[in-house]
Design an enzyme around this catalytic site. Sequence first.
Site, PDB file in Angstrom:
ATOM      1  N   SER A  47     -12.545  18.396   2.880  1.00 51.29           N
ATOM      2  CA  SER A  47     -12.704  19.049   1.584  1.00 51.29           C
ATOM      3  C   SER A  47     -14.155  18.909   1.160  1.00 51.29           C
ATOM      4  CB  SER A  47     -11.772  18.420   0.539  1.00 51.29           C
ATOM      5  OG  SER A  47     -11.842  19.153  -0.669  1.00 51.29           O
ATOM      6  N   GLU A  48     -14.767  20.012   0.732  1.00 48.75           N
ATOM      7  CA  GLU A  48     -16.214  20.051   0.541  1.00 48.75           C
ATOM      8  C   GLU A  48     -16.714  19.029  -0.476  1.00 48.75           C
ATOM      9  OE1 GLU A  48     -16.909  24.050  -0.816  1.00 48.75           O
ATOM     10  OE2 GLU A  48     -16.355  23.586  -2.875  1.00 48.75           O
ATOM     11  N   ASN A  49     -15.868  18.636  -1.431  1.00 41.73           N
ATOM     12  CA  ASN A  49     -16.336  17.689  -2.440  1.00 41.73           C
ATOM     13  C   ASN A  49     -16.497  16.279  -1.888  1.00 41.73           C
ATOM     14  OD1 ASN A  49     -13.480  18.136  -2.337  1.00 41.73           O
ATOM     15  ND2 ASN A  49     -13.214  16.949  -4.196  1.00 41.73           N
TER      16      ASN A  49
END
Lengths: 213, 226
Positions: A47-49
Amino acid sequence: MLRFNPEQMAERVAQDIPDGAYVNLGIGIPTKVSNYVAGDKQVIYHSENGILAVGPAPAPGEENPNLINAGKQYVTLLPGGCYFDNAESFAIMRGGHLDIAVLGAFQVSATGDLANWATNNDKFPPAVGGAMDLAVGARKLFVVMRHTTRENEPKILEQCTYPLTGTGVVQRIFTDLAVIDVTPDGLRVVELFGENTFEEVQALTGARLLPPA
Amino acid sequence: MIDKRVNSFKDAVADIPDGAVIMIGGFGSSGIPLKLIEALRQHGATGLTIISNNAGVAEEGIASLLRDGLVSKIVCSFPRSAGSIWFEKRFEEGSVELELVPQGTLSERIRIAGAGIGGFLTPTGYGTRLAEGKETRVINGKGYVLELPLPADYALVRAECGDPWGNLVYNTAGRNFNPMMASAARVTIAEVNSIVEVGGLNPEHVVTPGIFVDRLVAEEVDHAQV
Protein backbone atom coordinates in the site's frame (compact mmCIF):
# COMPACT_ATOMS: atom_id res chain seq x y z
CA MET A 1 -22.58 -9.44 -25.86
CA LEU A 2 -21.32 -10.71 -22.54
CA ARG A 3 -20.21 -7.86 -20.30
CA PHE A 4 -18.44 -8.90 -17.10
CA ASN A 5 -19.53 -7.08 -13.96
CA PRO A 6 -16.82 -5.51 -11.75
CA GLU A 7 -16.58 -8.63 -9.56
CA GLN A 8 -16.05 -10.85 -12.62
CA MET A 9 -13.47 -8.40 -13.97
CA ALA A 10 -11.58 -8.52 -10.66
CA GLU A 11 -11.79 -12.32 -10.66
CA ARG A 12 -10.30 -12.47 -14.16
CA VAL A 13 -7.38 -10.19 -13.19
CA ALA A 14 -6.72 -12.36 -10.13
CA GLN A 15 -6.07 -15.37 -12.38
CA ASP A 16 -3.03 -13.55 -13.78
CA ILE A 17 -1.46 -12.78 -10.39
CA PRO A 18 1.20 -15.47 -9.81
CA ASP A 19 2.19 -17.08 -6.53
CA GLY A 20 4.88 -15.08 -4.72
CA ALA A 21 4.11 -11.77 -6.42
CA TYR A 22 4.47 -8.37 -4.77
CA VAL A 23 1.41 -6.44 -5.95
CA ASN A 24 -0.05 -2.95 -5.64
CA LEU A 25 -3.78 -2.60 -6.24
CA GLY A 26 -5.28 0.76 -7.17
CA ILE A 27 -8.56 2.16 -5.92
CA GLY A 28 -11.89 0.79 -7.20
CA ILE A 29 -12.16 -2.48 -9.14
CA PRO A 30 -8.41 -3.17 -8.64
CA THR A 31 -8.93 -3.33 -4.85
CA LYS A 32 -11.42 -6.17 -5.37
CA VAL A 33 -8.77 -8.34 -7.07
CA SER A 34 -7.34 -9.58 -3.76
CA ASN A 35 -10.74 -11.14 -2.95
CA TYR A 36 -10.30 -13.54 -5.87
CA VAL A 37 -6.66 -14.57 -5.68
CA ALA A 38 -6.70 -18.33 -5.03
CA GLY A 39 -5.92 -19.31 -1.44
CA ASP A 40 -2.99 -21.51 -2.42
CA LYS A 41 -1.11 -18.50 -3.80
CA GLN A 42 0.94 -16.31 -1.46
CA VAL A 43 0.71 -12.74 -2.71
CA ILE A 44 2.10 -9.76 -0.78
CA TYR A 45 0.15 -6.54 -1.18
CA HIS A 46 1.84 -3.17 -0.97
CA SER A 47 0.00 0.00 0.00
CA GLU A 48 1.53 3.28 -1.15
CA ASN A 49 1.16 4.99 2.23
CA GLY A 50 3.78 2.62 3.64
CA ILE A 51 2.67 -0.99 4.20
CA LEU A 52 3.87 -4.35 2.91
CA ALA A 53 1.68 -7.42 3.51
CA VAL A 54 -1.64 -5.63 3.82
CA GLY A 55 -4.23 -7.93 5.39
CA PRO A 56 -8.02 -7.99 5.24
CA ALA A 57 -10.38 -5.47 6.80
CA PRO A 58 -10.41 -5.61 10.62
CA ALA A 59 -13.37 -6.91 12.60
CA PRO A 60 -15.80 -4.17 13.69
CA GLY A 61 -14.37 -2.42 16.76
CA GLU A 62 -10.83 -3.59 15.98
CA GLU A 63 -9.97 -0.72 13.62
CA ASN A 64 -6.77 1.26 14.14
CA PRO A 65 -7.45 4.73 12.68
CA ASN A 66 -3.81 4.95 11.53
CA LEU A 67 -3.88 1.63 9.70
CA ILE A 68 -5.53 2.41 6.38
CA ASN A 69 -4.83 1.57 2.74
CA ALA A 70 -4.43 3.95 -0.19
CA GLY A 71 -8.21 4.03 -0.58
CA LYS A 72 -8.48 5.24 3.04
CA GLN A 73 -10.17 1.99 4.15
CA TYR A 74 -9.24 0.32 7.45
CA VAL A 75 -6.96 -2.68 6.94
CA THR A 76 -4.80 -5.04 9.01
CA LEU A 77 -1.19 -6.18 8.76
CA LEU A 78 -0.37 -9.84 8.10
CA PRO A 79 2.34 -11.57 10.16
CA GLY A 80 5.64 -10.73 8.46
CA GLY A 81 4.36 -7.40 7.25
CA CYS A 82 6.03 -4.06 7.93
CA TYR A 83 5.67 -0.30 7.80
CA PHE A 84 7.88 2.35 6.21
CA ASP A 85 7.71 6.03 5.36
CA ASN A 86 6.27 7.42 2.15
CA ALA A 87 9.64 8.12 0.48
CA GLU A 88 10.69 4.49 0.99
CA SER A 89 7.28 3.31 -0.18
CA PHE A 90 7.72 5.20 -3.44
CA ALA A 91 11.28 3.89 -3.78
CA ILE A 92 9.64 0.46 -3.80
CA MET A 93 7.19 1.63 -6.47
CA ARG A 94 9.49 3.72 -8.66
CA GLY A 95 12.48 1.45 -8.25
CA GLY A 96 10.98 -1.52 -10.06
CA HIS A 97 10.54 -3.69 -6.96
CA LEU A 98 6.83 -4.42 -7.39
CA ASP A 99 5.99 -7.27 -9.76
CA ILE A 100 2.52 -6.05 -10.72
CA ALA A 101 0.43 -2.93 -10.33
CA VAL A 102 -3.27 -3.00 -11.17
CA LEU A 103 -4.87 0.36 -11.95
CA GLY A 104 -8.14 1.69 -13.28
CA ALA A 105 -8.12 4.00 -16.29
CA PHE A 106 -10.11 6.56 -18.25
CA GLN A 107 -8.25 5.68 -21.46
CA VAL A 108 -5.44 3.50 -22.80
CA SER A 109 -3.72 4.06 -26.16
CA ALA A 110 -2.57 1.58 -28.79
CA THR A 111 1.02 2.02 -27.56
CA GLY A 112 0.20 1.55 -23.88
CA ASP A 113 -0.15 5.19 -22.86
CA LEU A 114 -2.29 5.49 -19.75
CA ALA A 115 -4.72 8.32 -18.86
CA ASN A 116 -6.25 7.92 -15.43
CA TRP A 117 -5.73 11.06 -13.35
CA ALA A 118 -7.47 14.01 -15.02
CA THR A 119 -10.14 14.83 -17.53
CA ASN A 120 -10.16 17.90 -19.76
CA ASN A 121 -12.52 19.69 -17.38
CA ASP A 122 -10.36 22.43 -15.80
CA LYS A 123 -13.04 23.42 -13.27
CA PHE A 124 -12.74 19.99 -11.69
CA PRO A 125 -9.64 19.97 -9.44
CA PRO A 126 -7.20 17.27 -10.52
CA ALA A 127 -5.71 14.66 -8.20
CA VAL A 128 -2.84 12.36 -9.14
CA GLY A 129 -1.73 10.54 -5.97
CA GLY A 130 0.65 7.69 -6.71
CA ALA A 131 -0.63 6.77 -10.18
CA MET A 132 2.28 8.28 -12.13
CA ASP A 133 4.88 6.59 -9.91
CA LEU A 134 3.19 3.19 -10.22
CA ALA A 135 2.84 3.64 -13.97
CA VAL A 136 6.58 4.09 -14.51
CA GLY A 137 7.83 1.84 -11.74
CA ALA A 138 5.95 -1.45 -11.58
CA ARG A 139 7.48 -4.28 -13.61
CA LYS A 140 4.06 -5.07 -15.09
CA LEU A 141 1.14 -2.69 -15.28
CA PHE A 142 -2.32 -4.19 -15.63
CA VAL A 143 -5.27 -1.92 -16.38
CA VAL A 144 -8.77 -3.03 -15.48
CA MET A 145 -11.62 -0.90 -16.83
CA ARG A 146 -14.89 -1.02 -18.71
CA HIS A 147 -14.33 -1.33 -22.45
CA THR A 148 -16.40 1.77 -23.17
CA THR A 149 -17.69 4.84 -21.34
CA ARG A 150 -21.25 5.02 -20.06
CA GLU A 151 -22.07 6.73 -23.36
CA ASN A 152 -20.61 3.69 -25.20
CA GLU A 153 -17.59 5.67 -26.41
CA PRO A 154 -14.38 3.63 -26.70
CA LYS A 155 -11.79 3.96 -23.93
CA ILE A 156 -9.10 2.14 -25.93
CA LEU A 157 -7.89 4.62 -28.53
CA GLU A 158 -5.07 5.21 -31.01
CA GLN A 159 -4.13 8.24 -28.89
CA CYS A 160 -5.50 9.23 -25.48
CA THR A 161 -7.46 12.48 -25.48
CA TYR A 162 -7.19 12.95 -21.70
CA PRO A 163 -3.96 14.07 -19.96
CA LEU A 164 -1.47 11.21 -19.74
CA THR A 165 -0.38 9.43 -16.58
CA GLY A 166 2.53 7.75 -18.36
CA THR A 167 3.64 6.84 -21.88
CA GLY A 168 4.05 3.25 -23.07
CA VAL A 169 3.49 1.84 -19.59
CA VAL A 170 0.52 -0.56 -19.88
CA GLN A 171 1.21 -4.26 -20.60
CA ARG A 172 -2.26 -5.83 -20.34
CA ILE A 173 -5.81 -4.46 -20.41
CA PHE A 174 -8.66 -6.34 -18.75
CA THR A 175 -12.04 -4.97 -19.83
CA ASP A 176 -15.57 -6.25 -19.32
CA LEU A 177 -15.41 -7.81 -22.82
CA ALA A 178 -11.91 -9.14 -23.35
CA VAL A 179 -8.25 -9.29 -22.34
CA ILE A 180 -5.92 -7.32 -24.60
CA ASP A 181 -2.11 -7.15 -24.58
CA VAL A 182 -0.08 -4.14 -25.63
CA THR A 183 2.62 -5.63 -27.89
CA PRO A 184 5.29 -4.14 -30.16
CA ASP A 185 2.99 -5.12 -33.08
CA GLY A 186 -0.04 -3.39 -31.56
CA LEU A 187 -3.00 -4.33 -29.39
CA ARG A 188 -3.55 -8.07 -29.46
CA VAL A 189 -6.74 -9.67 -28.16
CA VAL A 190 -5.68 -12.63 -26.02
CA GLU A 191 -9.07 -13.64 -24.66
CA LEU A 192 -12.71 -12.96 -25.53
CA PHE A 193 -15.24 -13.46 -22.75
CA GLY A 194 -18.18 -15.81 -23.39
CA GLU A 195 -19.33 -15.82 -26.99
CA ASN A 196 -18.02 -12.30 -27.67
CA THR A 197 -16.50 -12.11 -31.14
CA PHE A 198 -13.37 -10.29 -32.28
CA GLU A 199 -15.48 -8.16 -34.64
CA GLU A 200 -17.87 -7.10 -31.87
CA VAL A 201 -14.97 -6.05 -29.60
CA GLN A 202 -13.18 -4.29 -32.48
CA ALA A 203 -16.35 -2.28 -33.19
CA LEU A 204 -16.26 -0.91 -29.62
CA THR A 205 -12.53 -0.08 -29.74
CA GLY A 206 -11.00 3.16 -31.04
CA ALA A 207 -7.78 1.50 -32.15
CA ARG A 208 -7.00 -1.36 -34.50
CA LEU A 209 -6.90 -4.72 -32.75
CA LEU A 210 -4.98 -7.84 -33.70
CA PRO A 211 -6.94 -11.12 -33.48
CA PRO A 212 -5.97 -13.80 -30.98
CA ALA A 213 -2.79 -15.55 -32.12
CA MET B 1 20.21 20.56 28.94
CA ILE B 2 18.00 19.58 26.05
CA ASP B 3 14.28 19.44 26.65
CA LYS B 4 12.07 20.11 23.65
CA ARG B 5 8.75 19.68 25.44
CA VAL B 6 6.29 22.55 25.11
CA ASN B 7 3.37 22.92 27.50
CA SER B 8 0.53 23.44 25.07
CA PHE B 9 -0.40 23.17 21.42
CA LYS B 10 -1.09 26.91 21.51
CA ASP B 11 2.46 27.72 22.65
CA ALA B 12 3.91 25.31 20.11
CA VAL B 13 2.56 27.28 17.13
CA ALA B 14 2.56 30.80 18.63
CA ASP B 15 5.43 32.16 16.49
CA ILE B 16 4.11 31.03 13.09
CA PRO B 17 3.82 34.21 11.00
CA ASP B 18 1.50 35.16 8.16
CA GLY B 19 2.74 33.76 4.85
CA ALA B 20 4.56 30.82 6.42
CA VAL B 21 5.23 27.65 4.42
CA ILE B 22 4.02 24.76 6.56
CA MET B 23 4.34 21.01 6.03
CA ILE B 24 1.62 18.93 7.62
CA GLY B 25 2.05 15.17 7.98
CA GLY B 26 -0.65 12.63 7.26
CA PHE B 27 -2.19 10.44 4.59
CA GLY B 28 -5.97 10.32 4.40
CA SER B 29 -7.14 10.19 8.01
CA SER B 30 -3.90 8.63 9.26
CA GLY B 31 -1.02 10.25 11.11
CA ILE B 32 -2.33 13.83 11.03
CA PRO B 33 -1.34 16.31 13.80
CA LEU B 34 -4.96 17.38 14.30
CA LYS B 35 -4.40 19.21 17.60
CA LEU B 36 -1.52 21.25 16.20
CA ILE B 37 -3.64 22.15 13.16
CA GLU B 38 -6.48 23.25 15.43
CA ALA B 39 -4.03 25.39 17.42
CA LEU B 40 -2.74 26.88 14.15
CA ARG B 41 -6.31 27.67 13.08
CA GLN B 42 -7.01 29.44 16.38
CA HIS B 43 -3.64 31.23 16.12
CA GLY B 44 -5.02 32.70 12.89
CA ALA B 45 -1.92 33.27 10.73
CA THR B 46 -3.02 33.89 7.14
CA GLY B 47 -1.63 33.54 3.62
CA LEU B 48 -0.22 30.12 4.48
CA THR B 49 1.30 27.70 2.01
CA ILE B 50 0.42 24.16 3.08
CA ILE B 51 2.43 21.15 1.91
CA SER B 52 0.58 17.90 2.59
CA ASN B 53 -0.51 14.78 0.71
CA ASN B 54 -4.23 15.61 0.98
CA ALA B 55 -6.25 18.77 1.51
CA GLY B 56 -8.48 17.60 4.36
CA VAL B 57 -12.06 16.43 4.48
CA ALA B 58 -15.24 17.65 6.20
CA GLU B 59 -14.50 20.39 8.78
CA GLU B 60 -11.35 18.88 10.24
CA GLY B 61 -7.61 19.43 9.86
CA ILE B 62 -6.46 21.23 6.73
CA ALA B 63 -10.10 21.59 5.64
CA SER B 64 -10.70 23.86 8.65
CA LEU B 65 -7.76 26.09 7.61
CA LEU B 66 -9.22 26.31 4.10
CA ARG B 67 -12.68 27.04 5.49
CA ASP B 68 -11.33 29.91 7.59
CA GLY B 69 -9.53 31.42 4.60
CA LEU B 70 -6.03 31.01 6.08
CA VAL B 71 -4.51 29.18 3.10
CA SER B 72 -3.34 30.83 -0.13
CA LYS B 73 -1.55 27.87 -1.69
CA ILE B 74 -1.58 24.11 -1.29
CA VAL B 75 1.09 21.71 -2.53
CA CYS B 76 -0.21 18.16 -2.58
CA SER B 77 -0.74 14.97 -4.59
CA PHE B 78 -4.40 14.20 -3.93
CA PRO B 79 -6.46 17.23 -2.88
CA ARG B 80 -9.80 15.78 -3.90
CA SER B 81 -11.36 13.06 -1.73
CA ALA B 82 -14.85 12.18 -0.64
CA GLY B 83 -15.83 15.10 1.59
CA SER B 84 -13.06 17.53 0.59
CA ILE B 85 -15.70 20.24 0.29
CA TRP B 86 -13.60 23.18 1.50
CA PHE B 87 -10.73 22.52 -0.85
CA GLU B 88 -13.13 22.22 -3.78
CA LYS B 89 -14.95 25.42 -2.82
CA ARG B 90 -11.75 27.48 -2.42
CA PHE B 91 -10.29 26.01 -5.63
CA GLU B 92 -13.41 26.80 -7.64
CA GLU B 93 -13.58 30.38 -6.40
CA GLY B 94 -9.87 30.79 -7.19
CA SER B 95 -8.77 31.81 -3.70
CA VAL B 96 -6.37 28.88 -3.31
CA GLU B 97 -3.56 28.06 -5.71
CA LEU B 98 -2.88 24.35 -6.25
CA GLU B 99 0.53 22.86 -7.04
CA LEU B 100 -0.21 19.23 -7.89
CA VAL B 101 2.77 16.91 -7.39
CA PRO B 102 2.86 13.14 -7.96
CA GLN B 103 2.98 11.50 -4.55
CA GLY B 104 6.43 9.92 -4.84
CA THR B 105 7.84 13.16 -6.21
CA LEU B 106 6.28 15.03 -3.30
CA SER B 107 7.84 12.79 -0.65
CA GLU B 108 11.21 12.73 -2.42
CA ARG B 109 11.29 16.53 -2.86
CA ILE B 110 10.66 16.82 0.88
CA ARG B 111 13.24 14.14 1.67
CA ILE B 112 16.00 15.81 -0.36
CA ALA B 113 15.18 19.21 1.13
CA GLY B 114 16.05 17.68 4.49
CA ALA B 115 19.05 15.83 3.11
CA GLY B 116 20.82 18.76 1.47
CA ILE B 117 20.39 17.49 -2.09
CA GLY B 118 19.85 20.06 -4.84
CA GLY B 119 17.49 18.06 -7.08
CA PHE B 120 16.81 14.63 -8.55
CA LEU B 121 15.85 13.06 -11.87
CA THR B 122 12.68 10.96 -11.77
CA PRO B 123 10.91 9.06 -14.54
CA THR B 124 7.60 9.88 -12.85
CA GLY B 125 5.56 12.32 -14.88
CA TYR B 126 7.87 12.31 -17.91
CA GLY B 127 5.85 13.11 -21.01
CA THR B 128 2.85 14.29 -19.00
CA ARG B 129 1.29 17.65 -18.22
CA LEU B 130 2.90 17.65 -14.75
CA ALA B 131 6.36 17.82 -16.35
CA GLU B 132 5.56 20.81 -18.56
CA GLY B 133 8.12 23.59 -18.19
CA LYS B 134 10.55 21.38 -16.27
CA GLU B 135 14.02 20.34 -17.38
CA THR B 136 14.17 16.81 -18.73
CA ARG B 137 16.98 14.45 -19.60
CA VAL B 138 17.20 11.10 -21.37
CA ILE B 139 19.57 8.63 -19.69
CA ASN B 140 20.14 5.20 -21.27
CA GLY B 141 17.04 5.73 -23.39
CA LYS B 142 14.74 6.54 -20.50
CA GLY B 143 13.24 9.99 -19.93
CA TYR B 144 13.56 11.78 -16.58
CA VAL B 145 12.24 15.02 -15.12
CA LEU B 146 14.37 17.28 -12.91
CA GLU B 147 12.62 17.91 -9.61
CA LEU B 148 13.84 20.37 -6.97
CA PRO B 149 13.83 20.24 -3.16
CA LEU B 150 10.73 21.35 -1.29
CA PRO B 151 11.65 22.87 2.08
CA ALA B 152 9.38 24.61 4.60
CA ASP B 153 9.46 27.09 7.44
CA TYR B 154 7.57 24.79 9.79
CA ALA B 155 6.62 21.11 9.86
CA LEU B 156 3.71 19.86 11.95
CA VAL B 157 4.15 16.13 12.41
CA ARG B 158 2.31 13.38 14.28
CA ALA B 159 3.97 10.48 16.06
CA GLU B 160 2.91 7.93 18.65
CA CYS B 161 5.56 8.56 21.26
CA GLY B 162 8.54 10.82 21.79
CA ASP B 163 11.19 11.65 24.36
CA PRO B 164 12.37 15.09 25.55
CA TRP B 165 15.19 15.01 22.99
CA GLY B 166 12.61 14.74 20.20
CA ASN B 167 13.21 11.13 19.17
CA LEU B 168 10.00 9.78 17.63
CA VAL B 169 8.32 6.44 17.03
CA TYR B 170 5.16 6.08 14.97
CA ASN B 171 1.94 4.07 14.90
CA THR B 172 1.63 1.72 11.90
CA ALA B 173 0.83 3.57 8.65
CA GLY B 174 0.58 6.84 10.59
CA ARG B 175 4.27 7.26 9.74
CA ASN B 176 3.65 8.21 6.07
CA PHE B 177 5.10 11.71 5.33
CA ASN B 178 5.98 12.62 8.92
CA PRO B 179 9.66 11.49 9.02
CA MET B 180 10.64 13.33 5.83
CA MET B 181 8.76 16.46 6.84
CA ALA B 182 10.46 16.47 10.25
CA SER B 183 13.81 16.74 8.46
CA ALA B 184 12.84 19.36 5.88
CA ALA B 185 11.57 22.33 7.89
CA ARG B 186 13.41 25.09 9.72
CA VAL B 187 11.22 24.40 12.79
CA THR B 188 9.64 20.99 13.36
CA ILE B 189 6.84 20.61 15.88
CA ALA B 190 5.75 17.09 16.86
CA GLU B 191 2.40 16.09 18.34
CA VAL B 192 2.60 12.79 20.20
CA ASN B 193 0.31 10.62 22.29
CA SER B 194 2.84 10.30 25.06
CA ILE B 195 6.33 11.33 26.11
CA VAL B 196 8.73 8.97 27.83
CA GLU B 197 11.92 9.86 29.68
CA VAL B 198 15.22 10.17 27.82
CA GLY B 199 16.46 6.64 27.25
CA GLY B 200 12.91 5.28 27.40
CA LEU B 201 12.69 4.54 23.68
CA ASN B 202 14.41 1.51 22.20
CA PRO B 203 17.09 3.14 20.02
CA GLU B 204 16.59 0.39 17.42
CA HIS B 205 12.97 1.50 17.06
CA VAL B 206 13.46 5.25 16.77
CA VAL B 207 12.35 6.32 13.28
CA THR B 208 12.92 10.08 13.51
CA PRO B 209 16.15 11.05 15.28
CA GLY B 210 15.57 13.88 17.74
CA ILE B 211 17.96 16.20 15.92
CA PHE B 212 15.16 16.86 13.41
CA VAL B 213 12.62 17.88 16.04
CA ASP B 214 12.47 21.28 17.75
CA ARG B 215 9.28 21.14 19.81
CA LEU B 216 7.25 18.29 21.27
CA VAL B 217 3.70 18.41 22.63
CA ALA B 218 1.82 15.49 24.13
CA GLU B 219 -1.93 15.06 24.13
CA GLU B 220 -1.95 14.08 27.78
CA VAL B 221 -0.17 17.28 28.86
CA ASP B 222 -2.74 19.36 27.07
CA HIS B 223 -5.58 17.37 28.57
CA ALA B 224 -4.14 17.96 32.04
CA GLN B 225 -4.28 21.70 31.47
CA VAL B 226 -7.94 21.62 30.47
